[in-house]
Every structure is written in structure tokens, then in C-alpha cells.
Write a protein that holds these residues in place. Sequence first.
Motif, PDB file in Angstrom:
ATOM      1  N   LYS A 191      -1.249  56.006 -99.528  1.00 38.78           N
ATOM      2  CA  LYS A 191      -2.796  56.376 -99.520  1.00 38.78           C
ATOM      3  C   LYS A 191      -3.385  57.475-100.618  1.00 38.78           C
ATOM      4  N   MET A 246      -5.776  55.834-102.947  1.00 39.24           N
ATOM      5  CA  MET A 246      -6.962  55.350-102.482  1.00 39.24           C
ATOM      6  C   MET A 246      -8.167  56.291-103.415  1.00 39.24           C
ATOM      7  N   TYR A 297      -7.307  47.367 -99.880  1.00 39.42           N
ATOM      8  CA  TYR A 297      -8.525  48.456 -99.551  1.00 39.42           C
ATOM      9  C   TYR A 297      -9.167  48.722-100.690  1.00 39.42           C
ATOM     10  N   VAL A 337     -11.867  52.408 -97.881  1.00 47.30           N
ATOM     11  CA  VAL A 337     -11.673  53.661 -98.378  1.00 47.30           C
ATOM     12  C   VAL A 337     -12.809  54.690 -97.641  1.00 47.30           C
ATOM     13  N   ARG A 382     -12.428  55.571 -94.094  1.00 45.41           N
ATOM     14  CA  ARG A 382     -11.434  56.558 -93.838  1.00 45.41           C
ATOM     15  C   ARG A 382     -11.692  57.957 -94.445  1.00 45.41           C
ATOM     16  N   VAL A 420     -11.264  61.461-101.439  1.00 39.95           N
ATOM     17  CA  VAL A 420      -9.962  61.496-100.843  1.00 39.95           C
ATOM     18  C   VAL A 420      -9.237  62.817-101.061  1.00 39.95           C
TER      19      VAL A 420
END
Length: 888
Positions: free
Chosen positions: A136, A139, A157, A162, A165, A172
Motif C-alpha cells: 500500500k 499508492m 488501484y 486510492v 481509501r 497517503v
Amino acid sequence: MERPRLFLIDGSSYIYRAYYAIRHLSNSRGMATNAIYGFTQMLLKVLRQYRPDAVAVVFDSKGPTFRKEIYPDYKANRAAMPEDLVPQIPVIKQVVRAFNLPALEREGYEADDIIATLARRAEASGMDVTVVTGDKDLMQIVSEHVRLLDTMKDQVYGPKEVAERFGGPDRVIEVQALAGDSSDNVPGVPGIGEKTAKQLIDEYGSLENLLANLDRIRQPKRRANLEQYAELARLSRRLVALVDDLELDVDPAELRLPEPDREALEQLFLECEFHQLRQELAGERQQERGEYRAVLDKAALDELVERLRQAERFCFDTETTGLDPLRAELVGLSFAVEPGRAWYLPLGHAYLGAPKQLDRRLVLDRLAPLFADPAIGKIAQNAKFDELVLRRAGLRLEGLVFDPMIASYLARPASRSHGMDAMAAELLGYRPISFEEVCGKGKSRISFAEVEVERATDYAAEDADITLRLADRLEPMLKETSQEKLFYEVELPLERLLAEMEWTGVRIDADFLAGLSEEFSARLRQLEDEIFTLAGTRFNVASPKQLGEVLFERMKLPRGKKTKTGWSTDVEVLTRLAEEHPVARLVLDHRSLSKLKGTYTDALPKLVHPETGRIHTSFNQTVTATGRLSSSDPNLQNIPIRTEEGRRIRESFVPDEGWLLLSADYSQIELRLLAHMADETTLKEHFRSGEDIHRRTAAEVFGVFPEMVTDEMRRSAKAINFGVIYGISAFGLAKQLGISRGEAQTYIDGYFARYPKIRAFMERCIAEAKEQKYVTTLLGRRCAVPDIDSRNANVRGYAERNAINYPVQGSAADLIKLAMLRVRRRLASGKLRSRMVLQVHDELVFEVPENEVETMRQLVREEMELAIELDLPLVVDVGVGTNWSQAH
């Protein structure tokens, strides 16, 4: 203009995922290959499915990274790399290089940093980038032209995913700075998880803006945490932020997908014994196709028959409408006399436009004398199948001299497959036409009778040709591995005997089974009612999901174990629960009875052959590691003998009218073999005296007179006696007997103190396995133990137990086979009508005319007890009855 597509593969991530996805895979030399295989398959999937324009594989460097320097505890909670994975990593990198792909790494940085740098450069140069990873962290580099692909989940993704989430790629690192990452030991802020972190960043936009506005945080504890751990959050942000401006000697625009180094891949796949991958790599056949002809007229038939008549030996293969030799129809026959040349004789191809084929009866009449002539040697792969097909077509097979499948099983015991395609790939470097290529698969599969004759000729004639080549390759291997005697004197004659047994079949009483099925149904309903009463609710007992919810959520029973799909309700869990709650025992009883009903009482009547009125199981000669026979379609070796339900099922096996069933069973054969092979004098004396061996062992271990041995002592001694053969540990014995591990260890120590040569034998077996990667039986059969030096302790322990067990169990397998052949010879020489119908572990079952019962009692006992010479007597228990249960 379409943008070129660059795929960047996160190699380090996929090494671990491959390792844990595929367990306990190794080659015949014991080298672990699971991660190599899984990684290679993943790489091939990317190359084949997505056909990228450019590819690079990126790995973490060996030494510490700059993140470790700024935070020494970074990734400190990571477990050490599994021992058996360590030696696989250099091979994985060799595989990458053999595909002619760059294997990139940079000292002081992680794979993610290299990927981030390359992705940014590639995007700027006009490329679309796909990062193949399950991480992850990456991302944060997702953009309009950079996406992530998790091939394990088939999940892509992009910016949208992204954003769902984290709020977007740019957020991120902000979210992770607060939430941290337990897998990398990134601390974050205590008390803040990913969901809360996203809410905060959604509101404040960034970590710094959040920290500048702490006075707006309403929850006192959260505000205090953010104030106290602000620097930890800033540190976490530095740890998760990827470096995307590394100096790299790689230009993404120049990363074009090259042709692989096929020779290097071939060598690696050969070393790892990836035979299927070798076949796939071959693509086009690596050897010149032979000269294959269809026989469609009498002149061609005359030429073929004459060629076969003059041959010292020929190879043949049958093509049929199905895989059951006693139900399938013969479609054609193929023949080979010399490598590279073969014929196909079509007999039953029926499709629109099919060419005229020779008269079936004419052909079979011409071939019958050749097949029946023992002076002309015959070669066939899995010859038992072909013999039964021929027999059903009215032909008798004599003169079988070679079967590559059995030869491979003996000479190459560590090989995972003895099928023709696998052997061709490994031994000949050749990829034959597959059955699926000819007939299709799944719903689109057609019968071989519908295959065009020209295509069928290529396929069938090639089978005969390759089988002949394999025979030539394997024959000297039998000599090199000292398996010639076992092959020619035991396994090959046994194959003929098994064909006879399969042809004969065994009779069942379908009406009795129908009644038994109803009994089982009534008992299952009774068990369900008892379960529902204890559970306080009705549910589907056969549903693991519903059962888990009832046991661990509704009833709140202890010792529950969660899995990805819900509560575990496997046998181990239920057995532990049964010690504390009767509902678990009832569920186990329900499962057992339901399985017996589905597998036997319901299924067996449907397997009765419409022409013979009997069941014809298949005896498998090349499946087990020890040489033991197994049976399938149906499996008649798994009917329990010690339960009432199992005995009732055996009652359904009956003889023809005027006949009886005779069962002959070796008594405690593995213990007797152990005593002989270990040369344990005391144990041999106990057997010679005819004592109850478990009572005597109990007396020896517990230091009492045999008369003082209690039932509990005898039960413990029996567990030790049989457990020793399987290399039982103190933990295993304690679990089996329900005692402490210390007490179990005392029992085992007492056993070895009394029988020291057995311990020496066990140590000898393990040493032999370590030296040779195989152990041997009394007849010299090699039983492969490739994982004996595995770095994985569990795998190695299992291999050591096999090293102890295989020589004993394998010798028992050899013994029963010798006995079968001896009895068969006596039946033939005495012109007796009695026939062998079943072999189950250490037991032989015969169908015997009433007037031959006494003759057979003596004959079978004599031949079985004299089948092999030991330092102690063999004992055979013989029983006769009107059904199998009564005879046993």
C-alpha cells in the motif's frame, strides 16, 4: 498516439507472497523451490496476460537503509527470513536475469524508492506505468499514468481507488504518518488508526496543518496524543515518504521487453525440476516430429502387421471414448517399433466427413495373434489400462516387457509425476501434443471419436513414439538405480495381476446398501436433533460457517480459532472441544457418518457395472511414496474396520451364489518387520513365543510382570509400538494418550531403553536419508525423502519421520505384493477357480467356490507366510464368510 506501457515488478514483495502461497515444494535433492516456482509463475502471468512493452524487476538491497539510520526500530519487528527461503532468493534473481530482465536494487534504499523514481521518470517521458505489488505504500505514487496492480487479488488501484481509501495519492503519507504501519514498525500516533487518520487529513489537508490547529481538536485525549507525539508523527511521515529522485543508471524509455534466454531458463527449470514450466517454455516442439502415418486401407494394414510380426518388441497405445477402461469404446490403436516412426490405426472416428476406416472386426482379428504372442515384447505406458481396453475388445495381451510409468516410479521416486507428458519434458526435453489440444477441455471437450483422423494420427502416433523413446531412456536407469529385479520380478507381473483383479471386480448387495443408507439417514437425523437440543437452535450442521457461529458466538464455547472465512471447525478444533462439551463429539459423529453415507452407501450402487453387475475399482500402482497400492473409483481402502458403521458397509460385499469370501490378513506385520530390520533380539523373541506383543511391551516398559499389565498400560504400549514406526514424538504420544509430555517422554525413553536397537535403526534410517535423499526397503525399493535437509524445521521433522517409517511400510508393501504373486501362481498351477478380488493394506480378499475353501485356507496362509524370509515368523489370520465383514 498510444503510450508505451512499463511494468515495474516489486520483486521483494512477491518473493514473500510466493513463499507463503506455495508451501513444501522441493526438488529431488531437497532444495526448497516453492518461492522460486511461485515467483516464476507470477512473472509469467504478467508477461503473458498483459504483454507489456517494457519490464523491470526491483528488489530491496541487503544492507540497512537510510530509514534505519533515522529510526533504528524501523522494521525491527519483522521476523527473520525463513531459513529455507534464503537460498531461493539468488535463484529467483537468476530467473529474472534469464528472462533478460533488469534486476534492480540500490544500496541504502528500498525497492519502493527505486520504483517511485522510475515511475516518475517514465511518466514524464510519456509512458504508462503499472507497478506490480501488494504494498500500500506505493499508492502515494499513483497518478493518471501510474497505477498499481495486485496480481494475487486481480485488483487495480488508480487515483479513484486510492482516493476511496486515503483521500488521494497525495494524502497517503499524511494518513500513514498518523496511523503508522505495524508491518514496518512505523510508530504513528498512539490511539489513531487509519480510519481516524483519514478523517483528520480530510478535514485539515496535511499533517502539518493538523498540528498547527490542535486547538480545534475537541477530544481531549486525541489532542493530548497529537501534542505529545507530534515529532513521532513527523518522523513517521519521513519513514513512509518514498524517495522519487534517486540517481539511477537506468533510462525507463530504454527498458524494452527482450526475448528470454531460453537455454538459461531451461537449465534453471531443469535444476528446480519445474517440468510443466519446461514444457511451456518449449512451445514449439524441441525435437523433430516423427514420421506418423494413418492406416486406412488393407495394404497399409498388411504392411503394419508384417512390421509388427518381425519386431522383437513394439510399443502400442489405445485411444478410447473415455477414461474407464471397462466402459470406454476402442477408437483406435497406435504402434511404434523404432524411435521417430509410428502408425495410427483408426477404428471408430465418427464425425461429418470422416474418412472410411477399416472394418473393426477385420483389424482386431489380424492383430489378435500379435498381441497374444508372448515371444513379441510389448511396451505400453500405464499398460493396465490398455490391457483392459484390449480385453474388452476381445484381445488377449501377452508378452508385456516394459511400462515406462512403473519404471519411472521405481527409478525416479522423487519425481512428482510419472505421466507421459511430464516424463517427456524431463527426460527427453520434448513437449508432446496434449490431450486438451486435441479434445478441448471443460464444456467444450469432445470425445476422441469426434477428433479428425489427421489430427488424431499426430497425437496418437506421437504417444506411441514418445513412449518407446521413454522406455529406451528408462531401461538403463533401472539398472543404474538397482531397481531391475523389483521391476521385472514384482511390479511388472503385479500390473498384470491387478488388471485381472480389476476385470473380475467385486460383487455388492445393492439392496442391503439401500437399507443401510436409510439407517444412516435416521441416525443422522437423530444426531441432528441431539445437536440442536444442546445448541438451543436449528442450523445446517454440514455448514462450517453456521456451525462456527453456533459453537463460538451463540454457545460461547472456548478454544475457538478464527480464519479468513470465519470460525475454524476442523477435526482438530472439534476434537479438543469434545473433551469439554458433548456437542462437538456429536458433530464429529455426524460428519463421520455423513461421509460414509455419501462415499459408500449412497455411491457404491451407482458404480455397479451394467454389464457385469459388479464394482470394478482401479488399483493404483505408482501413487504412494512407499510402494503401497491405493484404490480409486471407488476407494475401497478407506472403509473403516474398527467402527460398527464400517463393518456394516463391509457386509454389503458378497460373493456369487455358491461361493464364499476368504480374507487373509497379516498380523502386526509392520512391527514384525521393524523387529527384523532393527535386529532387535528381545522383540523378535516376543514374536517367536507368540505372546501378546502389546502386553509384553507394556511389561517391559513399565517394569511389571505381564500378568500385572492393566488395560491402560497395554493401550499405552500399543500406542508406543505403532507410534515408533511413524517416528512419534513425546508431544504426539501425549496428545494421543491424554497424558503430560513429560510422562510420554518417560514412556518413550523406557521403550528405547528396553529395545535399544530400534533407536539405532531409526538413527540409521535418518542418516541414510541425509546421505542419499532416499531410504530403502527389504527388496531395495527406493523411497524418496527429498526434504530431509530442509531448513524449515517442520518440513525437516516430517521428512525424518518418513525416513523412519518408509523402510518399514515400504517393506510391508513389497511383502504383500510378493504374496499376491505367489498365490496367483499357485491358483494357476492348481487350476483353481478361486480368484483374488481385493487388496487392502495388509489384507487380501478372495472369492472362493465352496468346494475350494479348505484348499484355499491352507494355500493362502502358506504362500503369504513364506513370501519372504525373516528372522521371526509371519502370521496370517484367515477367515471365511458370506460377506467381507464376516470373513474378516
